[in-house]
Scaffold this motif. Structure first.
Motif, PDB file in Angstrom:
ATOM      1  N   GLN A 132       0.832  -1.198   0.000  1.00  0.00           N
ATOM      2  CA  GLN A 132       0.000   0.000   0.000  1.00  0.00           C
ATOM      3  C   GLN A 132       0.869   1.251   0.000  1.00  0.00           C
ATOM      4  OE1 GLN A 132      -3.435  -0.093  -0.310  1.00  0.00           O
ATOM      5  NE2 GLN A 132      -3.163   2.096  -0.712  1.00  0.00           N
ATOM      6  N   GLN A 133       1.995   1.177   0.689  1.00  0.00           N
ATOM      7  CA  GLN A 133       2.904   2.326   0.739  1.00  0.00           C
ATOM      8  C   GLN A 133       3.438   2.663  -0.651  1.00  0.00           C
ATOM      9  OE1 GLN A 133       6.278   1.777   3.320  1.00  0.00           O
ATOM     10  NE2 GLN A 133       7.135   3.797   2.903  1.00  0.00           N
ATOM     11  N   ASN A 134       3.844   1.656  -1.398  1.00  0.00           N
ATOM     12  CA  ASN A 134       4.354   1.906  -2.746  1.00  0.00           C
ATOM     13  C   ASN A 134       3.243   2.323  -3.699  1.00  0.00           C
ATOM     14  OD1 ASN A 134       7.010   1.406  -2.070  1.00  0.00           O
ATOM     15  ND2 ASN A 134       6.899  -0.780  -2.586  1.00  0.00           N
ATOM     16  N   ARG A 135       2.041   1.836  -3.451  1.00  0.00           N
ATOM     17  CA  ARG A 135       0.896   2.286  -4.254  1.00  0.00           C
ATOM     18  C   ARG A 135       0.606   3.757  -3.960  1.00  0.00           C
ATOM     19  NH1 ARG A 135      -3.503  -0.463  -6.860  1.00  0.00           N
ATOM     20  NH2 ARG A 135      -5.412   0.760  -6.963  1.00  0.00           N
ATOM     21  N   ASN A 136       0.644   4.123  -2.674  1.00  0.00           N
ATOM     22  CA  ASN A 136       0.395   5.514  -2.285  1.00  0.00           C
ATOM     23  C   ASN A 136       1.429   6.459  -2.886  1.00  0.00           C
ATOM     24  OD1 ASN A 136      -1.828   4.707  -0.809  1.00  0.00           O
ATOM     25  ND2 ASN A 136      -0.746   4.713   1.159  1.00  0.00           N
ATOM     26  N   ALA A 137       2.646   5.947  -3.074  1.00  0.00           N
ATOM     27  CA  ALA A 137       3.705   6.784  -3.647  1.00  0.00           C
ATOM     28  C   ALA A 137       3.399   7.181  -5.092  1.00  0.00           C
ATOM     29  CB  ALA A 137       5.038   6.049  -3.575  1.00  0.00           C
ATOM     30  N   LEU A 138       2.469   6.460  -5.713  1.00  0.00           N
ATOM     31  CA  LEU A 138       2.097   6.743  -7.100  1.00  0.00           C
ATOM     32  C   LEU A 138       0.756   7.468  -7.215  1.00  0.00           C
ATOM     33  CD1 LEU A 138       3.057   3.275  -8.631  1.00  0.00           C
ATOM     34  CD2 LEU A 138       4.336   5.414  -8.864  1.00  0.00           C
ATOM     35  N   LYS A 139       0.229   7.940  -6.093  1.00  0.00           N
ATOM     36  CA  LYS A 139      -1.115   8.530  -6.117  1.00  0.00           C
ATOM     37  C   LYS A 139      -1.206   9.772  -6.985  1.00  0.00           C
ATOM     38  CE  LYS A 139      -0.502  11.296  -1.880  1.00  0.00           C
ATOM     39  NZ  LYS A 139      -1.014  11.533  -0.507  1.00  0.00           N
ATOM     40  N   ASP A 140      -0.077  10.433  -7.233  1.00  0.00           N
ATOM     41  CA  ASP A 140      -0.107  11.616  -8.094  1.00  0.00           C
ATOM     42  C   ASP A 140      -0.068  11.260  -9.577  1.00  0.00           C
ATOM     43  OD1 ASP A 140      -0.186  13.314  -5.923  1.00  0.00           O
ATOM     44  OD2 ASP A 140       1.985  13.590  -5.831  1.00  0.00           O
ATOM     45  N   PHE A 141       0.155   9.977  -9.896  1.00  0.00           N
ATOM     46  CA  PHE A 141       0.260   9.565 -11.299  1.00  0.00           C
ATOM     47  C   PHE A 141      -1.067   9.730 -12.045  1.00  0.00           C
ATOM     48  CE2 PHE A 141       0.183   6.182 -14.582  1.00  0.00           C
ATOM     49  CZ  PHE A 141       1.253   6.617 -15.362  1.00  0.00           C
ATOM     50  N   PRO A 142      -2.173   9.175 -11.522  1.00  0.00           N
ATOM     51  CA  PRO A 142      -3.456   9.339 -12.230  1.00  0.00           C
ATOM     52  C   PRO A 142      -4.198  10.598 -11.781  1.00  0.00           C
ATOM     53  CG  PRO A 142      -3.716   7.735 -10.479  1.00  0.00           C
ATOM     54  CD  PRO A 142      -2.317   8.255 -10.378  1.00  0.00           C
ATOM     55  N   THR A 143      -3.636  11.761 -12.105  1.00  0.00           N
ATOM     56  CA  THR A 143      -4.241  13.045 -11.755  1.00  0.00           C
ATOM     57  C   THR A 143      -4.195  13.971 -12.963  1.00  0.00           C
ATOM     58  OG1 THR A 143      -2.143  14.002 -11.005  1.00  0.00           O
ATOM     59  CG2 THR A 143      -3.490  12.847  -9.348  1.00  0.00           C
ATOM     60  N   PRO A 144      -5.082  14.967 -13.026  1.00  0.00           N
ATOM     61  CA  PRO A 144      -5.041  15.922 -14.138  1.00  0.00           C
ATOM     62  C   PRO A 144      -3.697  16.625 -14.267  1.00  0.00           C
ATOM     63  CG  PRO A 144      -7.141  16.088 -13.005  1.00  0.00           C
ATOM     64  CD  PRO A 144      -6.289  15.164 -12.182  1.00  0.00           C
ATOM     65  N   ALA A 145      -3.063  16.962 -13.126  1.00  0.00           N
ATOM     66  CA  ALA A 145      -1.771  17.657 -13.177  1.00  0.00           C
ATOM     67  C   ALA A 145      -0.699  16.774 -13.807  1.00  0.00           C
ATOM     68  CB  ALA A 145      -1.352  18.085 -11.772  1.00  0.00           C
ATOM     69  N   SER A 146      -0.687  15.500 -13.449  1.00  0.00           N
ATOM     70  CA  SER A 146       0.293  14.577 -14.013  1.00  0.00           C
ATOM     71  C   SER A 146       0.059  14.376 -15.505  1.00  0.00           C
ATOM     72  CB  SER A 146       0.214  13.234 -13.285  1.00  0.00           C
ATOM     73  OG  SER A 146       1.064  12.284 -13.895  1.00  0.00           O
ATOM     74  N   ILE A 147      -1.207  14.302 -15.895  1.00  0.00           N
ATOM     75  CA  ILE A 147      -1.529  14.134 -17.309  1.00  0.00           C
ATOM     76  C   ILE A 147      -1.059  15.337 -18.114  1.00  0.00           C
ATOM     77  CG2 ILE A 147      -3.469  14.062 -18.936  1.00  0.00           C
ATOM     78  CD1 ILE A 147      -4.869  12.207 -16.928  1.00  0.00           C
ATOM     79  N   LYS A 148      -1.304  16.524 -17.595  1.00  0.00           N
ATOM     80  CA  LYS A 148      -0.835  17.728 -18.295  1.00  0.00           C
ATOM     81  C   LYS A 148       0.670  17.692 -18.448  1.00  0.00           C
ATOM     82  CE  LYS A 148      -0.971  22.783 -18.154  1.00  0.00           C
ATOM     83  NZ  LYS A 148      -1.482  23.987 -17.439  1.00  0.00           N
ATOM     84  N   TRP A 149       1.378  17.291 -17.392  1.00  0.00           N
ATOM     85  CA  TRP A 149       2.834  17.190 -17.453  1.00  0.00           C
ATOM     86  C   TRP A 149       3.266  16.230 -18.556  1.00  0.00           C
ATOM     87  CZ3 TRP A 149       5.988  12.877 -16.658  1.00  0.00           C
ATOM     88  CH2 TRP A 149       7.362  13.150 -16.597  1.00  0.00           C
ATOM     89  N   GLN A 150       2.568  15.097 -18.685  1.00  0.00           N
ATOM     90  CA  GLN A 150       2.930  14.118 -19.706  1.00  0.00           C
ATOM     91  C   GLN A 150       2.768  14.684 -21.119  1.00  0.00           C
ATOM     92  OE1 GLN A 150       1.626  10.027 -19.381  1.00  0.00           O
ATOM     93  NE2 GLN A 150       1.311  10.239 -17.181  1.00  0.00           N
ATOM     94  N   TYR A 151       1.777  15.522 -21.307  1.00  0.00           N
ATOM     95  CA  TYR A 151       1.570  16.130 -22.620  1.00  0.00           C
ATOM     96  C   TYR A 151       2.639  17.182 -22.940  1.00  0.00           C
ATOM     97  CZ  TYR A 151      -2.922  14.013 -23.860  1.00  0.00           C
ATOM     98  OH  TYR A 151      -3.913  13.126 -24.229  1.00  0.00           O
ATOM     99  N   LEU A 152       3.152  17.845 -21.917  1.00  0.00           N
ATOM    100  CA  LEU A 152       4.076  18.963 -22.139  1.00  0.00           C
ATOM    101  C   LEU A 152       5.546  18.585 -22.013  1.00  0.00           C
ATOM    102  CD1 LEU A 152       2.199  21.803 -20.197  1.00  0.00           C
ATOM    103  CD2 LEU A 152       2.133  21.300 -22.648  1.00  0.00           C
ATOM    104  N   GLU A 153       5.864  17.547 -21.246  1.00  0.00           N
ATOM    105  CA  GLU A 153       7.257  17.185 -21.004  1.00  0.00           C
ATOM    106  C   GLU A 153       7.935  16.758 -22.307  1.00  0.00           C
ATOM    107  OE1 GLU A 153      10.739  16.582 -18.775  1.00  0.00           O
ATOM    108  OE2 GLU A 153       8.873  17.670 -18.378  1.00  0.00           O
ATOM    109  N   GLY A 154       9.098  17.329 -22.535  1.00  0.00           N
ATOM    110  CA  GLY A 154       9.856  17.005 -23.732  1.00  0.00           C
ATOM    111  C   GLY A 154       9.485  17.811 -24.951  1.00  0.00           C
TER     112      GLY A 154
END
Length: 298
Positions: A162-184
């Motif tokens: 659960q701890q390692n799952r919690n460490a990824l909680k920011d992955f499925p978020t609108p902010a993370s998605i925007k970053w994926q579109y803009l990074e690089g």
């Protein structure tokens, strides 16, 4: 007045938006082109949906029958809640495989991106006779392609606590998605906000974040199958075009270059952009895709 040929081309370029009931999943898909023409099946990846192909579809539809479904848990596809449907890549491939059979798609070229790649590779391994050619836009099949951004995800694979799952909680978020579109992306003003805004809304649906973390965990099954996928490439030698955003933080250029080991004739092309190369370099990539398809399946 348009001449007859222009009328026909214009008519086939119209995109239709449809649903197909596949078991307990109501699959949304975009369709264009003449059904008697060679079929191209477009499979999107994470932080996307068939919407990512919105500019490509009409550009292919004058010569090809184009089908672009939304995977379960993505886009407008209606799928059961977590716990009522197995959100694994094996199950996604089973659903999309059944979808192709219900639509009577017995031959098709595959275009894959991100998560769409392991779904497509499973379809190809199961029915190699159906796949006429492959186009990969940052859809990986080699361990060399996994970038440093996978480190916390790989830790979760090895220790699914659960701890390692919690460490990824920011992955499925609108902010993370925007970053994926803009990074690089060098000129971030070239990225339309439509894509990441739409996908940000989808990821915010109740229960969807947990489903996405389940899929992140199951992505380890794809890496475990890389040797199987590579054996398929070596044995069947499908024509392959890779159109790759070389600044993708998740899937590195080495993943595209690795195809040359198994497919010496593979056409590998890199573009100065990130994970969503079609968003910024569609004008350069789409003619390359058309030329590849015209050469190999038309």
């Amino acid at each position: 007045m348009l001449v007859g040929g222009a009328q026909s081309a214009n008519a086939t370029s119209v995109v239709h938006y449809r649903y197909e009931q596949v078991g307990d999943v109501k699959v949304f898909y975009r369709e264009a082109g003449n059904p008697s023409a060679p079929t191209v099946l477009l499979l999107h990846g994470f932080a996307a949906s068939s919407f990512m192909f919105r500019e490509l579809i009409p550009e292919l539809a004058d010569r090809y029958h184009v089908i672009a479904p939304d995977l379960p848990a993505f886009g407008f596809t209606e799928a059961p809640a977590r716990g009522e449907y197995a959100y694994t890549f094996t199950q996604l491939a089973k659903t999309i495989g059944q979808f192709t059979e219900q639509l009577k798609l017995d031959k098709y070229a595959l275009m894959v991106h991100d998560y769409g790649a392991p779904v497509g590779w499973r379809l190809a391994v199961a029915h190699p006779d159906r796949v006429t050619a492959i186009i990969s836009q940052n859809g990986n099949a080699y361990e060399e392609g996994l970038g440093d951004s996978w480190a916390p995800i790989q830790k979760y694979w090895h220790e699914p606590t659960q701890q390692n799952r919690n460490a990824l909680k920011d992955f499925p978020t609108p902010a993370s998605i925007k970053w994926q579109y803009l990074e690089g992306v060098t000129d971030k003003r070239s990225v339309s906000p439509d894509g990441y805004t739409l996908e940000g809304l989808q990821i915010s649906r109740p229960g969807n974040a947990d489903i996405q973390l389940d899929l992140v965990l199951d992505y380890a099954s794809n890496v475990a199958m890389y040797p199987t996928f590579q054996a398929y490439f070596r044995k069947y030698q499908p024509p392959l075009l890779a159109v790759w955003g070389k600044n993708d933080p998740f899937f590195l250029p080495a993943g595209a270059e690795a195809w040359k080991r198994d497919l010496p004739k593979a056409d590998i092309r890199f573009y100065d952009t990130g994970h969503f190369a079609l968003e910024t370099h569609g004008k350069e990539i789409i003619p390359v895709i058309r030329e590849f398809l015209d050469k190999n399946i038309r």
